[in-house]
Design an enzyme around this catalytic site. Sequence first.
Site, PDB file in Angstrom:
ATOM      1  N   ARG A  15       0.847  -1.193   0.000  1.00 41.77           N
ATOM      2  CA  ARG A  15       0.000   0.000   0.000  1.00 41.77           C
ATOM      3  C   ARG A  15       0.885   1.248   0.000  1.00 41.77           C
ATOM      4  O   ARG A  15       2.075   1.185   0.282  1.00 41.77           O
ATOM      5  CB  ARG A  15      -0.906   0.015   1.248  1.00 41.77           C
ATOM      6  N   LYS A  75       1.488   2.048   7.253  1.00 38.01           N
ATOM      7  CA  LYS A  75       1.811   1.255   8.449  1.00 38.01           C
ATOM      8  C   LYS A  75       2.581   2.066   9.473  1.00 38.01           C
ATOM      9  O   LYS A  75       3.185   3.092   9.160  1.00 38.01           O
ATOM     10  CB  LYS A  75       2.653   0.026   8.061  1.00 38.01           C
ATOM     11  N   TYR A  94      -1.243   4.688  10.498  1.00 40.71           N
ATOM     12  CA  TYR A  94      -1.611   3.747  11.562  1.00 40.71           C
ATOM     13  C   TYR A  94      -0.433   3.614  12.513  1.00 40.71           C
ATOM     14  O   TYR A  94       0.724   3.574  12.073  1.00 40.71           O
ATOM     15  CB  TYR A  94      -1.926   2.353  10.988  1.00 40.71           C
ATOM     16  N   HIS A  96      -1.039   1.825  16.163  1.00 43.23           N
ATOM     17  CA  HIS A  96      -1.282   0.658  17.044  1.00 43.23           C
ATOM     18  C   HIS A  96      -0.244   0.601  18.162  1.00 43.23           C
ATOM     19  O   HIS A  96       0.494  -0.380  18.300  1.00 43.23           O
ATOM     20  CB  HIS A  96      -1.245  -0.651  16.233  1.00 43.23           C
ATOM     21  N   ASP A 270      -3.437  -6.710  15.392  1.00 44.36           N
ATOM     22  CA  ASP A 270      -2.675  -5.449  15.411  1.00 44.36           C
ATOM     23  C   ASP A 270      -2.840  -4.723  16.742  1.00 44.36           C
ATOM     24  O   ASP A 270      -2.071  -3.825  17.056  1.00 44.36           O
ATOM     25  CB  ASP A 270      -3.021  -4.542  14.225  1.00 44.36           C
TER      26      ASP A 270
END
Length: 374
Positions: A15, A75, A94, A96, A270
């Site tokens: 991505r 990510k 992201y 996490h 995740d």
Amino acid sequence: MLIGVPKEIKNHEYRVGLTPSGVRELVAAGHKVIVQSQAGLAIGFTDEHYLQAGAGIAARADEVFAQAEMIIKVKEPQPVECRMLRPGQLLFTYLHLAPDPEQTRLLLESGAVAIAYETVTDERGGLPLLAPMSEVAGRMAIQAGAHALEKAQGGRGVLLGGVPGVAPARVVVIGGGVVGLNAARMAMGLGADVTILDKSLARLKEIDMVFGGRIKTLMSNAANIEDSIREADVIVGAVLIPGAAAPKLVSRAMLKHLKPGAVLVDVAIDQGGCFETSRATTHQDPTYIVDGIVHYCVANMPGGVARTATMALTNATLPYALELAGKGWVQAVTDNEHLRHGLNVCRGKVTHAAVAQALGYDYVEPLAAARAAY
Ligand SMILES: NC(=O)C1=CN([C@@H]2O[C@H](COP(=O)(O)OP(=O)(O)OC[C@H]3O[C@@H](n4cnc5c(N)ncnc54)[C@H](O)[C@@H]3O)[C@@H](O)[C@H]2O)C=CC1
Ligand SMILES: CC(=O)C(=O)O
Ligand SMILES: [Mg+2]
């Protein structure tokens, strides 16, 4: 604002933070965008496409990180990327963080300002920047589960939809949010027998209405989880407590009560995973077996369908990227409480309560952190 889009470096992650159409919108709004060469090549977005959209192309990631005021990624930054961030630089991706102390420490040390897609909220109580990837991962969970059920993968050798005269597989989905609903919809479409468990009665009512009773709903509690998973062929873990580590809902001791060759698909991996025996896997080596139960725990599932996922992600992130670039992050998070909920790390402080609690940091209120940054 000068916005940078580096190439993703996580295992099998194809991505990219912005599509060429997204770049075009940002450029039209008066911003500059630099994209790392070949960042989108693997999914058919060439440097030429980005140039035509108005981006500049940088040969290497360090050039992108050195120049950009805001980095847009997909990510969580890998250690080498965290070390390229600088104080006050804005990172929009992201993260996490709750299950990831090392990344949290590196982000704090960088002095950067990090807004996590997965904790940005909307006025309906949803997570609009997690939702597109949850739609993708939920749908993929059933493809992954169906494949893992095949004998060659260690599964029970069961076809999800069965055939006339043979019962379909049983799919149990724990967590009826965006992932859960999309998984259930796919499983139902393939003809499986589907049950969803959630802690929210309101959510179970909605699901019952949406599916007209064709999907069974159960309140999520220890007894219902134990009873339903004993009979299951595929169990999808899809729970979320925003920002927090996922609760462990299936213990190792429970595995011996499952059907041998049953499959656990832990989409919640995740956030640390909701099965005790889950550990993150990659697209290269997605499954492993514990006590005869196949585990699929890929932490970046949408990366497997990176073209669809990238387009879905930019559709969702672009309005927020435009707001951050247009106003600057301090004004944007001051004006917009939903973006403010996305602020996880700000110049050496943890600004998300659940992350602070999970990792034992002091929590600093995001508005206080924004005011301090003036
Ligand atoms: N592995 C991957 O590649 C991806 C993982 N995810 C992850 O999937 C997880 C789910 O995401 P969404 O569906 O978007 O979240 P969501 O917020 O839409 O849904 C979560 C649901 O879990 C329910 N829940 C919370 N505790 C529960 C419990 N003890 N038992 C049953 N249900 C419970 C909530 O009531 C809610 O309905 C998140 O951890 C997310 O980060 C999302 C996309 C990709
Ligand atoms: C949500 C997430 O972590 C992903 O799409 O990879
Ligand atoms: Mg992920």
